[in-house]
Design a protein around this motif. Structure first.
Motif, short mmCIF file in Angstrom:
data_model
loop_
_atom_site.label_atom_id
_atom_site.label_comp_id
_atom_site.label_asym_id
_atom_site.label_seq_id
_atom_site.Cartn_x
_atom_site.Cartn_y
_atom_site.Cartn_z
N ALA A 18 45.98 -5.74 63.87
CA ALA A 18 44.86 -4.50 63.87
C ALA A 18 44.43 -4.66 65.30
O ALA A 18 44.31 -5.83 66.08
CB ALA A 18 43.66 -5.22 63.16
N LEU A 33 40.01 -7.44 57.37
CA LEU A 33 41.60 -7.03 57.91
C LEU A 33 42.26 -7.96 57.52
O LEU A 33 43.81 -7.58 57.19
CB LEU A 33 41.44 -6.79 59.51
N THR A 268 44.32 0.79 64.89
CA THR A 268 43.14 1.03 64.37
C THR A 268 42.76 2.20 63.60
O THR A 268 41.98 2.11 62.72
CB THR A 268 42.11 0.87 65.67
N LEU A 271 43.34 2.39 59.89
CA LEU A 271 42.54 1.41 59.14
C LEU A 271 40.88 2.10 59.26
O LEU A 271 40.20 1.74 58.24
CB LEU A 271 42.63 0.11 59.79
N PRO A 276 40.41 -1.26 55.61
CA PRO A 276 41.39 -2.27 55.98
C PRO A 276 42.23 -2.42 55.05
O PRO A 276 43.56 -3.18 55.28
CB PRO A 276 40.25 -3.57 56.00
#
Length: 335
Positions: A18, A33, A268, A271, A276
Motif C-alpha cells: 500500500a 490494509l 493507493t 484501494l 482495502p
C-alpha cells in the motif's frame, strides 16, 4: 503458490504494498490494509511545511496572550525547550509497529537539509521498518540547471543515509534528462530502493473564479507505461530494489510490473476505489495468472519481460516508437 519477495532488504509475504495515502493515516486504516492482504504499508507523507505551520501557530498563540495573561505562560516551557514536532505521526508509527505484523514504512518530504536528517532519525527511533523519501519538488526556478536538481536528490539521500540505519528508498520524478544514469548514481550513493514514479499533481485553472484550483484524480491503468518502461530497462542493473507505482487497478497491471522486473508493486488508487479488502482480489488475480502459466513463485516470473531478457529488446527502444506510430489506424486518415 509462493508470492514472497524482498524489498530493500525486508522480507515480504507478497509483492503488493500500500503506497502513501489517506488509508495509512490512521491505525484503523493500517490494520484494514493488513487485513486486506498487503505485505507492507507506506504511511502518508509527513511534510516539513506542516510542522513549521504548527510551530508558527503555537508561537503566535503564545504571543497573543503575552500581555493579558502573562502569568499563564509560566505553565508552558520556553519555545527552545518545547519542541513541537511530528508527534502524532511518530505516535502512529509506534502504535502501528506494535499492532500489525507487516512492515511499516514511513514517508518524509522536507524542504531543509536539517529537516530530512532530523525527522528521518525520529522516525527510525519511533520504530519504522524503512523510510521512503518523497522528493516532491517542482524545479520552478528558471535559474536552476539540471545538474543542481540531480545533486539535490543525492544530497538528500546522503544526509538521510548518514542519519539512519533502516533501509531508505527514494520516490523519484520521471523528469530527469538521463533517467537511467540518475538511477545508477542514486544506487551508487546507497539507495536501498527506487520507487518509480512520483505523480506530480499539476494544478488546474478555474475559468469562472479565475483561480488556480488544486485537483486530484486517482491514477488509471494508462499511466502504467512510463514506470513499466523504466523498470524493464533498470531490472538486473542495480543493487537497489525497484518498486512500481502508478496505474494499478487490476491484477493485470500487477502482473505486468512483475514481468518487467519490479520487486514490489505499490497502489493507493485501487484501494481507495474498491476498499482495502481489494488487495486480496489483486493477489488472487496474480495467483490465477501464475497458475495458468505454470509459475510456482514470483521469482520465476520477475523480469522475464525486462529489457535484458526480452526476446526483442528493441521493443523498448526507438524502433518501437516508429512501429507504434505506424500501427495507429484512423478512419479520417488518408489511405
Amino acid at each position: 503458490m509462493d508470492l514472497s519477495t524482498k524489498y530493500m532488504g525486508l522480507a515480504l509475504s507478497n509483492p503488493l504494498v500500500a503506497s502513501a495515502g489517506p488509508l495509512s493515516g490512521t491505525l484503523d486504516g493500517i490494520k484494514r490494509l493488513e487485513d486486506g492482504g498487503v505485505a507492507a504499508v507506506v504511511m502518508f507523507s509527513l511534510f516539513e511545511e506542516q510542522i513549521r505551520h504548527e510551530n508558527a501557530a503555537f508561537s503566535h498563540l503564545m504571543e497573543l496572550g503575552s500581555d493579558s495573561f502573562a502569568e499563564s505562560l509560566s505553565y508552558f516551557p520556553e519555545m527552545g525547550a518545547y519542541q513541537i514536532g511530528p508527534e502524532s505521526y511518530l505516535d502512529l508509527i509506534r502504535r502501528a509497529t506494535e499492532t500489525v505484523d507487516i512492515p511499516v514504512i514511513a514517508s518524509l518530504n522536507c524542504v531543509s537539509d536539517r529537516g530530512w536528517a532530523d525527522y528521518a532519525k525520529q522516525m527510525q527511533q519511533a520504530g519504522a521498518h524503512g523510510l521512503e523519501l518523497n522528493v516532491y519538488s517542482v524545479a520552478a526556478d528558471l535559474d536552476m540547471d539540471g545538474a543542481a536538481v540531480e545533486q539535490r536528490y543525492l544530497d538528500i539521500l546522503l544526509a538521510v543515509k548518514g542519519a539512519v540505519s533502516i533501509p531508505v528508498s527514494l520516490k523519484l520524478s520521471p523528469f530527469f534528462s538521463a533517467m537511467g544514469h540518475m538511477a545508477k548514481r542514486l544506487d551508487w550513493a546507497g539507495a536501498d530502493a527506487l520507487v518509480l514514479f512520483n505523480r506530480f499533481y499539476q494544478p488546474d485553472i478555474d475559468i469562472q473564479a479565475l483561480e488556480v484550483a488544486p485537483t486530484l484524480q486517482l491514477s488509471s491503468p494508462g499511466e502504467i507505461r512510463l514506470p513499466l518502461l523504466w523498470i524493464a530497462l533498470l531490472h538486473g542493473k542495480l543493487r537497489a530494489s525497484l518498486a512500481a507505482t502508478r496505474g494499478v487497478d487490476t491484477a493485470d497491471e500487477v502482473v505486468k510490473y512483475l514481468l518487467a522486473g519490479a520487486d514490489v508493486v505499490m497502489t493507493t488508487s485501487a484501494l481507495l476505489r474498491h476498499g482495502p479488502a481489494y488487495a486480496a482480489t489483486l493477489l488472487d488475480g496474480v495467483k490465477h495468472w501464475m497458475e495458468g502459466r505454470g509459475f510456482g513463485c514470483i521469482e520465476q516470473m520477475r523480469g522475464i519481460m525486462s529489457h535484458g531478457r526480452a526476446a526483442n529488446p528493441a521493443a523498448f527502444e526507438r524502433a518501437n516508437y516508429i512501429r507504434v506510430l505506424e500501427s495507429y489506424q484512423s478512419p479520417y486518415a488518408s489511405t
